[in-house]
Design a protein around this motif. Structure first.
Motif, mmCIF file in Angstrom:
data_model
loop_
_atom_site.group_PDB
_atom_site.id
_atom_site.type_symbol
_atom_site.label_atom_id
_atom_site.label_comp_id
_atom_site.label_asym_id
_atom_site.label_seq_id
_atom_site.Cartn_x
_atom_site.Cartn_y
_atom_site.Cartn_z
ATOM 1 N N ARG A 52 0.845 -1.194 0.000
ATOM 2 C CA ARG A 52 0.000 0.000 0.000
ATOM 3 C C ARG A 52 0.876 1.238 0.000
ATOM 4 N NH1 ARG A 52 -3.451 3.344 3.181
ATOM 5 N NH2 ARG A 52 -5.479 3.456 2.195
ATOM 6 N N SER A 53 0.440 2.233 -0.762
ATOM 7 C CA SER A 53 1.128 3.513 -0.817
ATOM 8 C C SER A 53 0.078 4.612 -0.861
ATOM 9 C CB SER A 53 2.015 3.577 -2.059
ATOM 10 O OG SER A 53 2.639 4.824 -2.154
ATOM 11 N N ALA A 54 0.309 5.687 -0.136
ATOM 12 C CA ALA A 54 -0.654 6.794 -0.109
ATOM 13 C C ALA A 54 -0.659 7.562 -1.428
ATOM 14 C CB ALA A 54 -0.343 7.727 1.046
ATOM 15 N N SER A 55 0.480 7.596 -2.124
ATOM 16 C CA SER A 55 0.564 8.306 -3.399
ATOM 17 C C SER A 55 1.685 7.697 -4.233
ATOM 18 C CB SER A 55 0.829 9.792 -3.168
ATOM 19 O OG SER A 55 2.144 9.966 -2.681
ATOM 20 N N LYS A 56 1.762 8.117 -5.484
ATOM 21 C CA LYS A 56 2.831 7.622 -6.349
ATOM 22 C C LYS A 56 4.197 8.124 -5.912
ATOM 23 C CE LYS A 56 0.127 6.917 -10.509
ATOM 24 N NZ LYS A 56 0.003 7.172 -11.927
ATOM 25 N N ASP A 57 4.211 9.228 -5.181
ATOM 26 C CA ASP A 57 5.481 9.788 -4.720
ATOM 27 C C ASP A 57 6.046 9.040 -3.514
ATOM 28 O OD1 ASP A 57 5.291 11.732 -6.685
ATOM 29 O OD2 ASP A 57 4.208 13.118 -5.372
ATOM 30 N N GLU A 58 5.193 8.344 -2.808
ATOM 31 C CA GLU A 58 5.609 7.615 -1.613
ATOM 32 C C GLU A 58 5.851 6.146 -1.970
ATOM 33 O OE1 GLU A 58 3.242 5.938 2.172
ATOM 34 O OE2 GLU A 58 3.069 8.084 1.853
ATOM 35 N N PRO A 59 6.971 5.565 -1.541
ATOM 36 C CA PRO A 59 7.197 4.151 -1.840
ATOM 37 C C PRO A 59 6.193 3.285 -1.071
ATOM 38 C CG PRO A 59 8.918 4.985 -0.397
ATOM 39 C CD PRO A 59 8.070 6.155 -0.793
ATOM 40 N N PRO A 60 5.777 2.161 -1.651
ATOM 41 C CA PRO A 60 4.794 1.320 -0.962
ATOM 42 C C PRO A 60 5.405 0.590 0.231
ATOM 43 C CG PRO A 60 5.489 0.300 -3.008
ATOM 44 C CD PRO A 60 6.120 1.642 -2.967
ATOM 45 N N HIS A 61 4.551 0.261 1.181
ATOM 46 C CA HIS A 61 4.920 -0.561 2.322
ATOM 47 C C HIS A 61 4.273 -1.916 2.109
ATOM 48 C CE1 HIS A 61 6.613 2.834 4.508
ATOM 49 N NE2 HIS A 61 5.577 3.536 4.039
ATOM 50 N N TRP A 62 4.944 -2.989 2.547
ATOM 51 C CA TRP A 62 4.488 -4.348 2.273
ATOM 52 C C TRP A 62 4.292 -5.131 3.562
ATOM 53 C CZ3 TRP A 62 3.178 -5.571 -2.609
ATOM 54 C CH2 TRP A 62 3.620 -4.688 -3.605
ATOM 55 N N TRP A 63 3.203 -5.948 3.586
ATOM 56 C CA TRP A 63 2.895 -6.784 4.746
ATOM 57 C C TRP A 63 2.407 -8.145 4.275
ATOM 58 C CZ3 TRP A 63 0.889 -1.815 4.187
ATOM 59 C CH2 TRP A 63 1.361 -0.853 5.074
ATOM 60 N N CYS A 64 2.539 -9.146 5.146
ATOM 61 C CA CYS A 64 1.864 -10.417 4.925
ATOM 62 C C CYS A 64 0.397 -10.208 5.314
ATOM 63 C CB CYS A 64 2.514 -11.532 5.759
ATOM 64 S SG CYS A 64 2.330 -11.332 7.545
ATOM 65 N N TRP A 65 -0.469 -11.174 5.018
ATOM 66 C CA TRP A 65 -1.890 -10.985 5.301
ATOM 67 C C TRP A 65 -2.144 -10.853 6.800
ATOM 68 C CZ3 TRP A 65 -5.921 -8.986 3.487
ATOM 69 C CH2 TRP A 65 -7.180 -9.269 4.008
ATOM 70 N N GLU A 66 -1.414 -11.595 7.605
ATOM 71 C CA GLU A 66 -1.625 -11.544 9.045
ATOM 72 C C GLU A 66 -1.366 -10.145 9.613
ATOM 73 O OE1 GLU A 66 -0.024 -13.695 13.113
ATOM 74 O OE2 GLU A 66 0.482 -14.534 11.167
#
Length: 75
Positions: free
Chosen positions: A33-47
Motif C-alpha cells: 500500500r502507498s498513499a501516493s505515487k510519490d511515496e514508496p509502498p509498504h508491504w505486509w503479509c496478510w496476518e
C-alpha cells in the motif's frame, strides 16, 4: 496492434521481492500500500496487513483458533 509491431524485449523484467515489514516477521509481503505515487509502498503479509476489514479480521481470528484446536486435539 499485432505482436509483430511491438518492439523486442531487450531486458528481462525486474523481480521485486517484498517481505513483511512487521518487526520479526519473515513472511512474504504480498499486500502493499502507498498513499501516493510519490511515496514508496509498504508491504505486509496478510496476518500483519493493517488495512483489513472487520469481517476479514474476524475470519483470520477464526482460522487461528481452529488451528490451535486442531493442534491441541492431535496431541
Amino acid at each position: 496492434m499485432s505482436d509483430t509491431d511491438k518492439p523486442a524485449l531487450t531486458m528481462a523484467p525486474k523481480m521485486y521481492v517484498h517481505y513483511c515489514e512487521h518487526e520479526g516477521c519473515e513472511m512474504w509481503g504480498g499486500f502493499g500500500r502507498s498513499a501516493s505515487k510519490d511515496e514508496p509502498p509498504h508491504w505486509w503479509c496478510w496476518e500483519h496487513f493493517p488495512h483489513k476489514s472487520h469481517e476479514q479480521e474476524q475470519a483470520l481470528i477464526r482460522q487461528r483458533l481452529e488451528a490451535i484446536q486442531r493442534e491441541s486435539g492431535a496431541k
